[in-house]
Design an enzyme around this catalytic site. Structure first.
Site, PDB file in Angstrom:
ATOM      1  N   GLU A 226      28.250  37.116  46.840  1.00 40.89           N
ATOM      2  CA  GLU A 226      28.740  36.513  48.079  1.00 40.89           C
ATOM      3  C   GLU A 226      29.078  37.568  49.129  1.00 40.89           C
ATOM      4  O   GLU A 226      29.554  38.646  48.812  1.00 40.89           O
ATOM      5  CB  GLU A 226      30.043  35.751  47.809  1.00 40.89           C
ATOM      6  CG  GLU A 226      29.863  34.550  46.924  1.00 40.89           C
ATOM      7  CD  GLU A 226      31.163  33.755  46.795  1.00 40.89           C
ATOM      8  OE1 GLU A 226      31.192  32.851  45.971  1.00 40.89           O
ATOM      9  OE2 GLU A 226      32.133  34.055  47.516  1.00 40.89           O
TER      10      GLU A 226
ATOM     11  N   CYS B 193      33.434  40.475  54.570  1.00 39.70           N
ATOM     12  CA  CYS B 193      34.033  40.708  53.253  1.00 39.70           C
ATOM     13  C   CYS B 193      32.879  41.019  52.300  1.00 39.70           C
ATOM     14  O   CYS B 193      32.006  40.179  52.073  1.00 39.70           O
ATOM     15  CB  CYS B 193      34.807  39.467  52.832  1.00 39.70           C
ATOM     16  SG  CYS B 193      35.575  39.629  51.224  1.00 39.70           S
TER      17      CYS B 193
ATOM     18  N   CYS C 140      33.351  40.250  37.761  1.00 38.71           N
ATOM     19  CA  CYS C 140      34.495  41.168  37.749  1.00 38.71           C
ATOM     20  C   CYS C 140      35.162  41.107  36.388  1.00 38.71           C
ATOM     21  O   CYS C 140      35.265  40.037  35.791  1.00 38.71           O
ATOM     22  CB  CYS C 140      35.491  40.773  38.840  1.00 38.71           C
ATOM     23  SG  CYS C 140      36.915  41.886  38.962  1.00 38.71           S
TER      24      CYS C 140
ATOM     25  N   CYS D 167      42.127  38.757  36.728  1.00 37.20           N
ATOM     26  CA  CYS D 167      43.319  38.199  37.380  1.00 37.20           C
ATOM     27  C   CYS D 167      43.261  36.682  37.228  1.00 37.20           C
ATOM     28  O   CYS D 167      42.235  36.065  37.486  1.00 37.20           O
ATOM     29  CB  CYS D 167      43.356  38.585  38.856  1.00 37.20           C
ATOM     30  SG  CYS D 167      43.385  40.377  39.098  1.00 37.20           S
TER      31      CYS D 167
ATOM     32  N   CYS E   5      42.125  34.185  40.167  1.00 32.96           N
ATOM     33  CA  CYS E   5      40.946  34.528  40.967  1.00 32.96           C
ATOM     34  C   CYS E   5      39.668  33.920  40.398  1.00 32.96           C
ATOM     35  O   CYS E   5      39.366  34.091  39.216  1.00 32.96           O
ATOM     36  CB  CYS E   5      40.819  36.045  41.051  1.00 32.96           C
ATOM     37  SG  CYS E   5      39.403  36.583  41.999  1.00 32.96           S
TER      38      CYS E   5
ATOM     39  N   GLY F 137      34.579  41.617  42.565  1.00 26.38           N
ATOM     40  CA  GLY F 137      34.493  42.934  41.949  1.00 26.38           C
ATOM     41  C   GLY F 137      35.675  43.808  42.264  1.00 26.38           C
ATOM     42  O   GLY F 137      36.451  43.533  43.169  1.00 26.38           O
ATOM     43  N   GLU F 138      35.820  44.854  41.472  1.00 29.28           N
ATOM     44  CA  GLU F 138      36.883  45.833  41.687  1.00 29.28           C
ATOM     45  C   GLU F 138      36.216  47.112  42.225  1.00 29.28           C
ATOM     46  O   GLU F 138      35.519  47.820  41.477  1.00 29.28           O
ATOM     47  CB  GLU F 138      37.630  46.093  40.364  1.00 29.28           C
ATOM     48  CG  GLU F 138      38.562  47.286  40.358  1.00 29.28           C
ATOM     49  CD  GLU F 138      39.508  47.359  41.563  1.00 29.28           C
ATOM     50  OE1 GLU F 138      40.128  46.354  41.933  1.00 29.28           O
ATOM     51  OE2 GLU F 138      39.610  48.460  42.139  1.00 29.28           O
TER      52      GLU F 138
ATOM     53  N   SER G  20      46.322  45.131  45.731  1.00 27.65           N
ATOM     54  CA  SER G  20      46.667  43.762  45.355  1.00 27.65           C
ATOM     55  C   SER G  20      47.862  43.816  44.420  1.00 27.65           C
ATOM     56  O   SER G  20      47.714  44.129  43.244  1.00 27.65           O
ATOM     57  CB  SER G  20      45.471  43.103  44.668  1.00 27.65           C
ATOM     58  OG  SER G  20      44.426  42.992  45.604  1.00 27.65           O
TER      59      SER G  20
ATOM     60  N   HIS H  86      50.884  41.371  44.296  1.00 26.09           N
ATOM     61  CA  HIS H  86      51.084  39.977  43.852  1.00 26.09           C
ATOM     62  C   HIS H  86      52.304  39.718  42.983  1.00 26.09           C
ATOM     63  O   HIS H  86      52.596  38.563  42.664  1.00 26.09           O
ATOM     64  CB  HIS H  86      49.835  39.432  43.131  1.00 26.09           C
ATOM     65  CG  HIS H  86      48.560  39.572  43.903  1.00 26.09           C
ATOM     66  ND1 HIS H  86      48.493  39.478  45.277  1.00 26.09           N
ATOM     67  CD2 HIS H  86      47.285  39.817  43.502  1.00 26.09           C
ATOM     68  CE1 HIS H  86      47.241  39.648  45.668  1.00 26.09           C
ATOM     69  NE2 HIS H  86      46.490  39.867  44.628  1.00 26.09           N
TER      70      HIS H  86
ATOM     71  N   ASN I 168      44.612  30.229  47.649  1.00 25.43           N
ATOM     72  CA  ASN I 168      43.548  29.243  47.679  1.00 25.43           C
ATOM     73  C   ASN I 168      43.419  28.673  46.279  1.00 25.43           C
ATOM     74  O   ASN I 168      42.963  29.368  45.386  1.00 25.43           O
ATOM     75  CB  ASN I 168      42.219  29.935  48.010  1.00 25.43           C
ATOM     76  CG  ASN I 168      41.978  29.969  49.483  1.00 25.43           C
ATOM     77  OD1 ASN I 168      42.020  28.948  50.145  1.00 25.43           O
ATOM     78  ND2 ASN I 168      41.728  31.162  49.990  1.00 25.43           N
TER      79      ASN I 168
ATOM     80  N   CYS J  70      37.144  33.520  47.831  1.00 25.11           N
ATOM     81  CA  CYS J  70      37.026  34.350  46.653  1.00 25.11           C
ATOM     82  C   CYS J  70      36.171  33.811  45.506  1.00 25.11           C
ATOM     83  O   CYS J  70      36.692  33.266  44.531  1.00 25.11           O
ATOM     84  CB  CYS J  70      38.420  34.624  46.094  1.00 25.11           C
ATOM     85  SG  CYS J  70      39.609  34.979  47.365  1.00 25.11           S
TER      86      CYS J  70
HETATM   87  N1  SAH Z   1      39.424  43.686  43.047  1.00 27.74           N
HETATM   88  C1  SAH Z   1      39.927  43.969  44.357  1.00 27.74           C
HETATM   89  C2  SAH Z   1      39.141  43.349  45.478  1.00 27.74           C
HETATM   90  C3  SAH Z   1      38.682  41.935  45.323  1.00 27.74           C
HETATM   91  S1  SAH Z   1      39.915  40.651  45.406  1.00 27.74           S
HETATM   92  C4  SAH Z   1      41.390  43.611  44.442  1.00 27.74           C
HETATM   93  O1  SAH Z   1      41.928  43.126  43.463  1.00 27.74           O
HETATM   94  O2  SAH Z   1      41.995  43.881  45.460  1.00 27.74           O
HETATM   95  C5  SAH Z   1      40.441  40.631  47.077  1.00 27.74           C
HETATM   96  C6  SAH Z   1      41.802  39.964  47.303  1.00 27.74           C
HETATM   97  O3  SAH Z   1      41.712  38.536  47.178  1.00 27.74           O
HETATM   98  C7  SAH Z   1      42.821  40.410  46.294  1.00 27.74           C
HETATM   99  O4  SAH Z   1      44.055  40.663  46.895  1.00 27.74           O
HETATM  100  C8  SAH Z   1      42.889  39.206  45.386  1.00 27.74           C
HETATM  101  O5  SAH Z   1      44.036  39.207  44.636  1.00 27.74           O
HETATM  102  C9  SAH Z   1      42.776  38.071  46.384  1.00 27.74           C
HETATM  103  N2  SAH Z   1      42.487  36.754  45.798  1.00 27.74           N
HETATM  104  C10 SAH Z   1      41.798  36.485  44.674  1.00 27.74           C
HETATM  105  N3  SAH Z   1      41.772  35.156  44.417  1.00 27.74           N
HETATM  106  C11 SAH Z   1      42.456  34.570  45.419  1.00 27.74           C
HETATM  107  C12 SAH Z   1      42.795  33.211  45.727  1.00 27.74           C
HETATM  108  N4  SAH Z   1      42.389  32.228  44.965  1.00 27.74           N
HETATM  109  N5  SAH Z   1      43.515  32.974  46.841  1.00 27.74           N
HETATM  110  C13 SAH Z   1      43.922  33.983  47.643  1.00 27.74           C
HETATM  111  N6  SAH Z   1      43.621  35.277  47.406  1.00 27.74           N
HETATM  112  C14 SAH Z   1      42.922  35.575  46.307  1.00 27.74           C
END
Ligand code: SAH
Length: 345
Positions: free
Chosen positions: A90, A103, A110, A114, A117, A162-163, A217, A219, A293, A336
């Site tokens: 994506e 983005c 990934c 998390c 996600c 991805g990370e 990130s 959280h 989300n 995401c």
């Molecule tokens: N792996 C990296 C980059 C990808 S995720 C990272 O963890 O930063 C990018 C951002 O989107 C991260 O902050 C992640 O925690 C957030 N994210 C993932 N799922 C989400 C969701 N359902 N709603 C809002 N943010 C989300």
């Protein structure tokens, strides 16, 4: 075949030198493919026909193809792109008042796991190559060009699936190409790499001498909650992450952004806000609060607007600079990994 879009300038210079070419050849090629938008070597009229044949034999200029496109009422464009090996990734374009933000995805799937996600629903099958990340920007630039109005991508966030720091070298080459004035020419301050927090990579990144923004990130502000929602915290707990962040701030002279998704009843109380402000005291960091989300059925709920604002007020009162992230494309699965998950699960 080597994809020219995957070559950071120093690598291209080295390859050109090995072909017996003068150093300016690399920048000349950059100008052709990025500035003038050449898509074939034959368009490069100031390169000798003989050397064009050499280039054609060894190099290609390939970008991903558009597999699915969704346009939101707010201008957000979500793409599912198909790569050479049929993998789908994506890329999302968001229209902020300050510019066009893409983005970018850094891996196919990934492995960070998390729990909130959707991207992690599909495990990593491979890293994206540098040209596949550059290609995401080029595809979006092409679509913007076709739409007319002289628009192009002005900002990049490496926050797709991805990370990025689990694909460190390719991502670093990508951001160098994004930032190079003769390539994508996007200012360093307009590029952000987001990581779930790999301390060794953060320390390495601090030494690259780049002005590119780093987002973490976070959280959660304690190990108990963070380890529950982010598996990576079981490997690298908060004290290790925070000491790497402090080292980054010192060495790079830059502040990080902490991303903090608000999950109802999990990490959104005023007590959590207090813990967060205590945790980041002593850093220059800035907090970006993200409305969750709800992508994974029944697992988490989004915090109410009231809670989000109370959380923000509490941080502000305690001297933390924080903002609430604007949401885009809620009508088109733009959150995401959702689009990809829909087409693959
Ligand atoms: N792996 C990296 C980059 C990808 S995720 C990272 O963890 O930063 C990018 C951002 O989107 C991260 O902050 C992640 O925690 C957030 N994210 C993932 N799922 C989400 C969701 N359902 N709603 C809002 N943010 C989300």
């Amino acid at each position: 075949m080597i994809n020219l879009y995957g070559l950071e300038i120093k690598k291209l210079e080295t390859l050109m030198a090995a072909e017996g070419q003068k150093p300016y050849r690399a920048t000349q090629l950059y100008t052709w493919i990025y500035e003038k938008g050449a898509t074939s070597f034959d368009q490069m009229t100031d390169v000798s026909a003989k050397f064009r044949e050499v280039l054609k034999a060894k190099y290609c200029l390939e970008i991903p193809s558009v597999f699915v496109r969704q346009d939101s009422a707010d201008g957000t464009m979500k793409l599912l792109l198909k790569l050479k090996d049929e993998s789908k990734v994506e890329a999302v374009l968001m229209r902020y008042n300050y510019g066009n933000v893409i983005c970018v995805t850094s891996q196919v799937g990934c492995n960070m796991g998390c729990s909130f996600c959707a991207s992690g629903l599909l495990k990593k099958t491979r890293n994206l190559t540098t040209d596949e990340m550059v290609g995401q920007v080029l595809v979006v630039n092409n679509l913007l060009r076709e739409a007319g109005g002289g628009q192009r991508v002005t900002h990049i966030v490496v926050m797709g699936t991805g990370e990025p720091f689990d694909n460190y070298d390719n991502v670093l080459d990508f951001v160098r190409i994004a930032n190079h004035p003769k390539a994508l020419a996007i200012g360093a301050r307009h590029i952000t790499v987001s990581t779930c927090g790999l301390p060794d990579r953060i320390r390495q990144y601090a030494r690259e001498g780049l002005q590119i923004n780093l987002a973490i990130s976070l959280h959660a502000a304690n190990d108990e909650i963070r380890s529950k929602i982010m598996k990576i915290n079981r490997v690298y707990p908060l004290d290790q992450l925070m000491s790497a962040v402090k080292e980054y701030e010192q060495l790079a002279g830059r502040r990080v952004t902490f991303e903090y998704i608000l999950l109802a009843g999990v990490n959104d109380s005023l007590h959590d806000a207090d813990e967060l402000s205590d945790l980041i005291r002593g850093t220059l960091a800035y907090v970006n609060l993200i409305p969750y989300n709800p992508v994974i059925e029944n697992l988490y709920e989004r915090s109410s607007d009231e809670k989000v604002h109370a959380f923000l007020d509490r941080l502000t009162k305690r001297g933390v600079t924080a903002t609430i992230r604007k949401e885009f494309g809620t009508d088109i699965d733009a959150a995401c990994g959702q689009l990809r998950a829909k087409h693959s699960l």
